[in-house]
Design an enzyme around this catalytic site. Structure first.
Site, PDB file in Angstrom:
ATOM      1  N   HIS A 441       0.862  -1.194   0.000  1.00 12.05           N
ATOM      2  CA  HIS A 441       0.000   0.000   0.000  1.00 12.05           C
ATOM      3  C   HIS A 441       0.894   1.239   0.000  1.00 12.05           C
ATOM      4  O   HIS A 441       1.271   1.709   1.066  1.00 12.05           O
ATOM      5  CB  HIS A 441      -0.885   0.022   1.255  1.00 12.05           C
ATOM      6  CG  HIS A 441      -1.701  -1.225   1.452  1.00 12.05           C
ATOM      7  ND1 HIS A 441      -2.075  -1.684   2.694  1.00 12.05           N
ATOM      8  CD2 HIS A 441      -2.217  -2.095   0.567  1.00 12.05           C
ATOM      9  CE1 HIS A 441      -2.784  -2.791   2.567  1.00 12.05           C
ATOM     10  NE2 HIS A 441      -2.887  -3.075   1.282  1.00 12.05           N
ATOM     11  N   ASN A 475      -3.646   4.639  -4.717  1.00  5.34           N
ATOM     12  CA  ASN A 475      -3.289   4.866  -3.316  1.00  5.34           C
ATOM     13  C   ASN A 475      -2.372   6.078  -3.146  1.00  5.34           C
ATOM     14  O   ASN A 475      -2.333   6.687  -2.076  1.00  5.34           O
ATOM     15  CB  ASN A 475      -2.605   3.623  -2.734  1.00  5.34           C
ATOM     16  CG  ASN A 475      -3.495   2.398  -2.797  1.00  5.34           C
ATOM     17  OD1 ASN A 475      -4.721   2.518  -2.822  1.00  5.34           O
ATOM     18  ND2 ASN A 475      -2.909   1.220  -2.851  1.00  5.34           N
TER      19      ASN A 475
HETATM   20  C1  LIG Z   1      -1.668  -9.918  -2.399  1.00  9.35           C
HETATM   21  C2  LIG Z   1      -2.291  -8.582  -2.198  1.00  9.35           C
HETATM   22  C3  LIG Z   1      -3.152  -8.379  -1.141  1.00  9.35           C
HETATM   23  C4  LIG Z   1      -3.746  -7.132  -0.963  1.00  9.35           C
HETATM   24  N1  LIG Z   1      -4.685  -7.006   0.010  1.00  9.35           N
HETATM   25  C5  LIG Z   1      -5.340  -5.849   0.147  1.00  9.35           C
HETATM   26  C6  LIG Z   1      -6.401  -5.743   1.076  1.00  9.35           C
HETATM   27  O1  LIG Z   1      -6.786  -6.705   1.731  1.00  9.35           O
HETATM   28  N2  LIG Z   1      -7.017  -4.539   1.193  1.00  9.35           N
HETATM   29  C7  LIG Z   1      -6.630  -3.461   0.468  1.00  9.35           C
HETATM   30  O2  LIG Z   1      -7.205  -2.389   0.657  1.00  9.35           O
HETATM   31  N3  LIG Z   1      -5.662  -3.553  -0.459  1.00  9.35           N
HETATM   32  C8  LIG Z   1      -5.016  -4.719  -0.644  1.00  9.35           C
HETATM   33  N4  LIG Z   1      -4.046  -4.835  -1.589  1.00  9.35           N
HETATM   34  C9  LIG Z   1      -3.688  -3.651  -2.379  1.00  9.35           C
HETATM   35  C10 LIG Z   1      -4.681  -3.410  -3.515  1.00  9.35           C
HETATM   36  O3  LIG Z   1      -4.669  -4.457  -4.420  1.00  9.35           O
HETATM   37  C11 LIG Z   1      -4.291  -2.085  -4.167  1.00  9.35           C
HETATM   38  O4  LIG Z   1      -4.507  -1.065  -3.198  1.00  9.35           O
HETATM   39  C12 LIG Z   1      -5.108  -1.746  -5.393  1.00  9.35           C
HETATM   40  O5  LIG Z   1      -5.030  -2.749  -6.362  1.00  9.35           O
HETATM   41  C13 LIG Z   1      -4.606  -0.418  -5.979  1.00  9.35           C
HETATM   42  O6  LIG Z   1      -5.319  -0.134  -7.157  1.00  9.35           O
HETATM   43  P1  LIG Z   1      -4.697   0.751  -8.315  1.00  9.35           P
HETATM   44  O7  LIG Z   1      -5.658   0.730  -9.428  1.00  9.35           O
HETATM   45  O8  LIG Z   1      -4.291   2.057  -7.778  1.00  9.35           O
HETATM   46  O9  LIG Z   1      -3.315   0.027  -8.717  1.00  9.35           O
HETATM   47  P2  LIG Z   1      -3.037  -1.410  -9.312  1.00  9.35           P
HETATM   48  O10 LIG Z   1      -4.086  -2.357  -8.889  1.00  9.35           O
HETATM   49  O11 LIG Z   1      -1.644  -1.729  -8.956  1.00  9.35           O
HETATM   50  O12 LIG Z   1      -3.156  -1.214 -10.894  1.00  9.35           O
HETATM   51  C14 LIG Z   1      -2.288  -0.373 -11.609  1.00  9.35           C
HETATM   52  C15 LIG Z   1      -2.145  -0.908 -13.023  1.00  9.35           C
HETATM   53  O13 LIG Z   1      -1.463   0.074 -13.820  1.00  9.35           O
HETATM   54  C16 LIG Z   1      -0.638  -0.609 -14.754  1.00  9.35           C
HETATM   55  N5  LIG Z   1       0.412   0.305 -15.223  1.00  9.35           N
HETATM   56  C17 LIG Z   1       1.472   0.783 -14.542  1.00  9.35           C
HETATM   57  N6  LIG Z   1       2.189   1.619 -15.314  1.00  9.35           N
HETATM   58  C18 LIG Z   1       1.583   1.670 -16.510  1.00  9.35           C
HETATM   59  C19 LIG Z   1       1.856   2.370 -17.723  1.00  9.35           C
HETATM   60  N7  LIG Z   1       2.887   3.221 -17.837  1.00  9.35           N
HETATM   61  N8  LIG Z   1       1.040   2.167 -18.795  1.00  9.35           N
HETATM   62  C20 LIG Z   1      -0.032   1.321 -18.701  1.00  9.35           C
HETATM   63  N9  LIG Z   1      -0.334   0.634 -17.556  1.00  9.35           N
HETATM   64  C21 LIG Z   1       0.464   0.825 -16.482  1.00  9.35           C
HETATM   65  C22 LIG Z   1      -0.096  -1.770 -13.953  1.00  9.35           C
HETATM   66  O14 LIG Z   1       0.361  -2.798 -14.812  1.00  9.35           O
HETATM   67  C23 LIG Z   1      -1.307  -2.185 -13.111  1.00  9.35           C
HETATM   68  O15 LIG Z   1      -2.046  -3.205 -13.731  1.00  9.35           O
HETATM   69  C24 LIG Z   1      -3.434  -6.053  -1.816  1.00  9.35           C
HETATM   70  C25 LIG Z   1      -2.564  -6.258  -2.892  1.00  9.35           C
HETATM   71  C26 LIG Z   1      -2.001  -7.508  -3.086  1.00  9.35           C
HETATM   72  C27 LIG Z   1      -1.098  -7.720  -4.265  1.00  9.35           C
END
Ligand SMILES: Cc1cc2nc3c(=O)[nH]c(=O)nc-3n(C[C@H](O)[C@H](O)[C@H](O)COP(=O)(O)OP(=O)(O)OC[C@H]3O[C@@H](n4cnc5c(N)ncnc54)[C@H](O)[C@@H]3O)c2cc1C
Length: 509
Positions: A441, A475
């Site tokens: 996170h 985040n």
């Molecule tokens: C095992 C695990 C357990 C977790 N447990 C929890 C939980 O219980 N509770 C909780 O609140 N959170 C949890 N999390 C965290 C949660 O998954 C993340 O907070 C959430 O996925 C964040 O969402 P996001 O869309 O910001 O980023 P992400 O889900 O990381 O998605 C970002 C995406 O952007 C893509 N990307 C990056 N750069 C580029 C680019 N230049 N061009 C195109 N695409 C790009 C990446 O490939 C990725 O797919 C956990 C995570 C994991 C891995």
């Protein structure tokens, strides 16, 4: 009719297909159903329904999905990667918290300056759905100073409620039943008090379908977007290299096809970057958008986990077992105790490991404490002008230290781990601080602020200061020191921003 502009290829370009980008897409699609929305994702599609949680997949598909989303380690069996981590991390304890299937490290061998601890376990996931197809689905609300002071309370509560509905959050209400009720009662006696957020159960984005526990993955957010919004396209294996700017306005992005290497541009009326807590600032940096706060104020909560043997009064054999009960007791964040505790008997939880009978017979419990870190400008992800990472983007270096106050917080977290264990049993191992980066996170790197005073990157609707038509999400926008898992807040904030974005699109029709 779509808010078309002859000079644009799409109305909205969204970078990143995780929960944040998906909430933008869904919300804009709902409010402007004829919008042309292109979502680009650097990583590949994975087997099964797009965005489905890996826990809902067959074992074979789950393993395939995990191997596919490991970026530079794609296709590498995790055992090999386990060996490749910086010295100084205790493999007996910390590996299991740091290297998770489906993820890849940012830099497991950081070069640390004097006094730094770095985030050697910082990880990312690169594939359709982002981390949201692997996540644990814990969705606590933020409390007290975890909440963002410049968003009105009622507005934030409405956004959190909306995010809970979209994510399909379910929650067991106190007092609970069976063993979970007994543990809840013990924790409430130990940790409830004046000014403290009451002990409860962990809200989770999961529900039962018959005998099957279904986890909400990113797909739960995207819903039926392809059917409902004909102009929506999710394009995997497509890297956004930089946002294109003209006279201080975001007008599109340079994209690279990760299969062919071909570079193209897409012109968009709005650009939204949701590329995770570390790569969102990377995309902005690569675009020459470098406000003072970019990448700074990086913070993640401290994490301490331990196992315990439950005492006689908490022997699972004494309680009737309802496998549908969700026995994850939550000791929420409070200002007077800036940390969050989770206590669970493995035999009484949906996360039970091993065969059911074995788990029920065993008296194993798990404690997970998270504590808020001091938020400081000096803690940062920095980007290289000259070196690149596996994807060809500016190489990241993490600068991260603990303050004296942080050390006190860690000691208090240790003490609370011991206290919580002592109420219900005996620790089988000592609580140990997980390697930096284990939380997954990463917050603060594109943080929101009430005014553009150099200490934030975007406003409370996630509009990047000084650049028109550019939004961020994820985040990294959270500005406060938190212990709560952040995804619920992140999805709620993306919803608020996407509503504003959609309204401006509609106005342009
Ligand atoms: C095992 C695990 C357990 C977790 N447990 C929890 C939980 O219980 N509770 C909780 O609140 N959170 C949890 N999390 C965290 C949660 O998954 C993340 O907070 C959430 O996925 C964040 O969402 P996001 O869309 O910001 O980023 P992400 O889900 O990381 O998605 C970002 C995406 O952007 C893509 N990307 C990056 N750069 C580029 C680019 N230049 N061009 C195109 N695409 C790009 C990446 O490939 C990725 O797919 C956990 C995570 C994991 C891995």
């Amino acid at each position: 009719m779509s808010p078309r502009n002859d000079r644009t290829d799409v109305d909205v370009l969204i970078v990143g297909s995780g929960p944040a980008g998906s909430m933008y897409a869904r919300t804009i699609g709902e409010l402007v159903p004829h919008a042309r929305i292109l979502m680009v994702e650097a990583g590949p599609r994975v087997p099964g329904t797009r965005g489905d949680h890996t826990q809902n997949m067959s074992e074979q598909d789950r393993e395939a999905a995990q191997l596919l989303t490991q970026g530079p380690d794609a296709g590498t069996q995790r055992d090999a990667a386990l060996l490749d981590i910086a010295e100084g991390l205790d493999p007996s304890l910390e590996f299991r918290q740091t290297v998770l299937p489906g993820l890849h490290f940012v830099d497991s061998h950081p070069t640390l300056r004097s006094g730094e601890v770095g985030l050697p376990a910082a990880s990312m996931s690169t594939g359709v759905g982002g981390m949201g197809i692997h996540w644990g689905a814990s969705t606590p609300r933020p409390h007290q100073s975890e909440r963002i002071p410049f968003i009105p309370e009622d507005e934030m509560d409405a956004a959190l409620s909306h995010a809970e509905r979209v994510l399909g959050v379910t929650e067991q209400r106190p007092p609970g039943a069976g063993l979970a009720a007994a543990i809840h009662s013990a924790m409430a006696e130990e940790f409830d008090g004046p000014g403290l957020t009451p002990v409860g159960f962990m809200p989770s984005a999961m529900h039962w379908e018959g005998e099957r526990l279904v986890f909400s993955g990113t797909g739960a957010i995207l819903g039926d977007l392809e059917e409902d919004v004909p102009g929506f396209e999710l394009r995997p294996e497509t890297l956004a290299r930089r946002v294109l700017l003209e006279d201080g306005v975001a007008v599109g992005a340079e994209l690279q096809d990760r299969i062919t290497g071909e570079v193209s541009t897409v012109r968009a009326a709005r650009v939204v970057v949701c590329a995770d807590g570390l790569r969102t600032p990377q995309v902005l940096f690569a675009s020459g958008i470098r406000p003072r706060a970019l990448g700074h104020y990086l913070n993640e909560h401290f994490q301490m986990a331990s196992f315990l043997q439950l005492g006689d009064d908490f022997d699972p054999a004494r309680f009737g077992r309802d496998p549908r009960e969700h026995g994850y007791v939550l000791i929420p964040f409070s200002d007077a105790r800036p940390m969050q505790g989770g206590v669970m008997a493995l035999a009484d939880s949906p996360y039970a490991i091993g065969d059911d009978d074995g788990a029920a017979a065993s008296r194993l419990g798990i404690l997970a404490w998270y504590a808020a870190k001091d938020v400081r400008y000096e803690d940062a992800v920095e980007f290289s002008e000259t070196e690149t990472d596996f994807f060809g983007m500016p190489r990241m270096t993490i600068r991260y230290s603990r303050t004296d106050h942080d050390q006190k917080t860690i000691s208090a977290m240790y003490a609370n781990s011991i206290r919580s264990a002592a109420r219900i049993g005996e620790l089988t191992d000592q609580p140990t601080l997980a390697a930096g980066g284990s939380s997954l996170h990463y917050q603060g790197t594109v943080r929101m602020g009430p005014v553009d005073d150099g200490s934030s990157v975007c406003d409370e609707r996630l509009r990047v200061w000084g650049i028109a038509h550019l939004y961020v999400g994820g985040n990294g926008v959270i500005p406060t020191a938190t212990a709560a898992n952040p995804t619920l807040t992140t999805v709620a904030l993306a919803w608020r921003a996407a509503k504003e974005l959609a309204a401006t699109l509609a106005d342009e029709r």
